[in-house]
Design an enzyme around this catalytic site. Structure first.
Site, PDB file in Angstrom:
ATOM      1  N   LYS A 132       0.820  -1.222   0.000  1.00 33.35           N
ATOM      2  CA  LYS A 132       0.000   0.000   0.000  1.00 33.35           C
ATOM      3  C   LYS A 132       0.849   1.265   0.000  1.00 33.35           C
ATOM      4  O   LYS A 132       2.024   1.246   0.372  1.00 33.35           O
ATOM      5  CB  LYS A 132      -0.991  -0.035   1.159  1.00 33.35           C
ATOM      6  CG  LYS A 132      -2.104  -1.040   0.854  1.00 33.35           C
ATOM      7  CD  LYS A 132      -3.242  -0.996   1.810  1.00 33.35           C
ATOM      8  CE  LYS A 132      -4.320  -2.001   1.342  1.00 33.35           C
ATOM      9  NZ  LYS A 132      -5.248  -2.342   2.398  1.00 33.35           N
ATOM     10  N   ARG A 186      -3.451 -10.133   5.071  1.00 34.26           N
ATOM     11  CA  ARG A 186      -3.935 -10.164   3.684  1.00 34.26           C
ATOM     12  C   ARG A 186      -2.832  -9.608   2.776  1.00 34.26           C
ATOM     13  O   ARG A 186      -2.470  -8.439   2.896  1.00 34.26           O
ATOM     14  CB  ARG A 186      -5.212  -9.319   3.596  1.00 34.26           C
ATOM     15  CG  ARG A 186      -5.862  -9.311   2.227  1.00 34.26           C
ATOM     16  CD  ARG A 186      -7.102  -8.427   2.241  1.00 34.26           C
ATOM     17  NE  ARG A 186      -7.780  -8.428   0.962  1.00 34.26           N
ATOM     18  CZ  ARG A 186      -7.422  -7.657  -0.060  1.00 34.26           C
ATOM     19  NH1 ARG A 186      -6.421  -6.828   0.051  1.00 34.26           N
ATOM     20  NH2 ARG A 186      -8.088  -7.716  -1.196  1.00 34.26           N
TER      21      ARG A 186
END
Ligand code: HH2
Length: 291
Positions: A228, A263
């Site tokens: 991210k 995740r």
């Protein structure tokens, strides 16, 4: 008196995940043309299956299938389009010996996915839609309640909190309460602080640092820092695949701070990072023997 939380064993269809034994890895499979990191990578159900089989071999415990991107600025798609992208691949993947989670916030899509073999719902809106809560209650599958402020389209427009950790904690607990009031069993609920969803880089770092406060709620935690953009606030400009080492650092810390499910896009590498973090945490002090 509130009943104590049960040991986190997650019943996903025929699969049992003993979350207290070790960190579990959720591999990301995006069936989207526009995901921030791997959009357009998977061209058809067969390539989705190949990717899923590879992730299984690399040690994934769960596969998370998404057909609508939630990257900042993403526009929503219709339920019909989401199902069109999702279901053919899901039907193939459901043959693999691994639980499949569906990453959707639309009850119509989630219902079709459960029908096609998914055994878990991952909802980035935290079961905001009452129809999603009743589907979760009726189906009895585990649900990921993720924290987000706003929608993917608007969430990164100057997100503000007075105290991000307390507010995320309170909002997640409120969402869990709403779900339980709708009939979702407490032991089916997994909470997720929603790294990158309506948060600045600093908010994300604070959430990772203070994760033990979220773990103390007693609900199992899922954390998704993979590739991210908050990592680039620290490391400088990097393409998503180049963010792998930064991801490994975040995964290590998340595991040490109590995350039970991670995740990730890079299953093989993050499985190793998570395993080492877990081993360090749980190493036994050698007994010195009797004098
Ligand atoms: N992050 C993304 C999507 N779904 N679900 C949970 N529970 N937690 C997360 O952190 C999370 C999530 C975004 O990542 P990705 O799926 O790779 O991207 P995109 O939404 O662009 O498809």
């Amino acid at each position: 008196m509130r009943s104590p939380l049960p040991k986190p064993i997650l019943h996903c269809g025929p699969f049992r995940l003993k979350l207290s034994l070790r960190p579990h890895i959720m591999g990301i499979i995006n069936l989207t043309p526009d995901s921030f990191s791997d959009g357009g990578l998977i061209k058809n159900p067969v390539s989705a299956y190949q990717r899923a089989a590879a992730m299984l071999k690399q040690g994934a415990d769960i596969l998370d299938l998404g057909a609508e991107s939630s990257r900042p600025g993403a526009l929503p798609i219709s339920a019909a389009e989401e199902k069109r992208r999702l279901l053919p691949a899901l039907k193939l993947l459901a043959r693999l010996p691994i639980p499949i989670s569906v990453d959707t916030s639309k009850p119509e899509v989630a219902a079709a996915a459960l029908e096609a073999g998914a055994v878990m719902i991952n909802d980035i809106t935290g079961l905001e839609d009452p129809a999603m809560r009743s589907l979760a209650a009726r189906s009895g599958v585990p649900v990921v309640i993720m924290h987000m402020r706003g929608t993917p389209r608007s969430m990164q427009r100057a997100p503000r909190y007075n105290n991000v950790v307390s507010e995320v904690r309170q909002e997640l607990l409120a969402a869990a309460r709403r779900a339980q009031n709708a009939g979702v069993k407490r032991e089916k609920i997994i909470l997720d602080p929603g790294i990158g969803f309506g948060k600045t880089a600093e908010h994300n770092l604070l959430l990772l640092r203070e994760l033990p406060r979220l773990a103390a709620t007693g609900y199992p935690l899922l954390v998704g820092p993979s590739r991210k953009s908050f990592l680039t606030a620290i490391l400088g400009p990097l393409t998503p695949p180049e963010r792998i080492w930064g991801t490994a650092a975040a995964v290590t810390l998340a595991v040490a701070h109590g995350a039970r499910i991670i995740r990730v896009h890079d299953v093989k590498e993050m499985r190793m990072a998570a395993q080492v973090a877990h081993a360090i945490q749980h190493v036994k002090i050698p007994s010195r023997g009797k004098k």
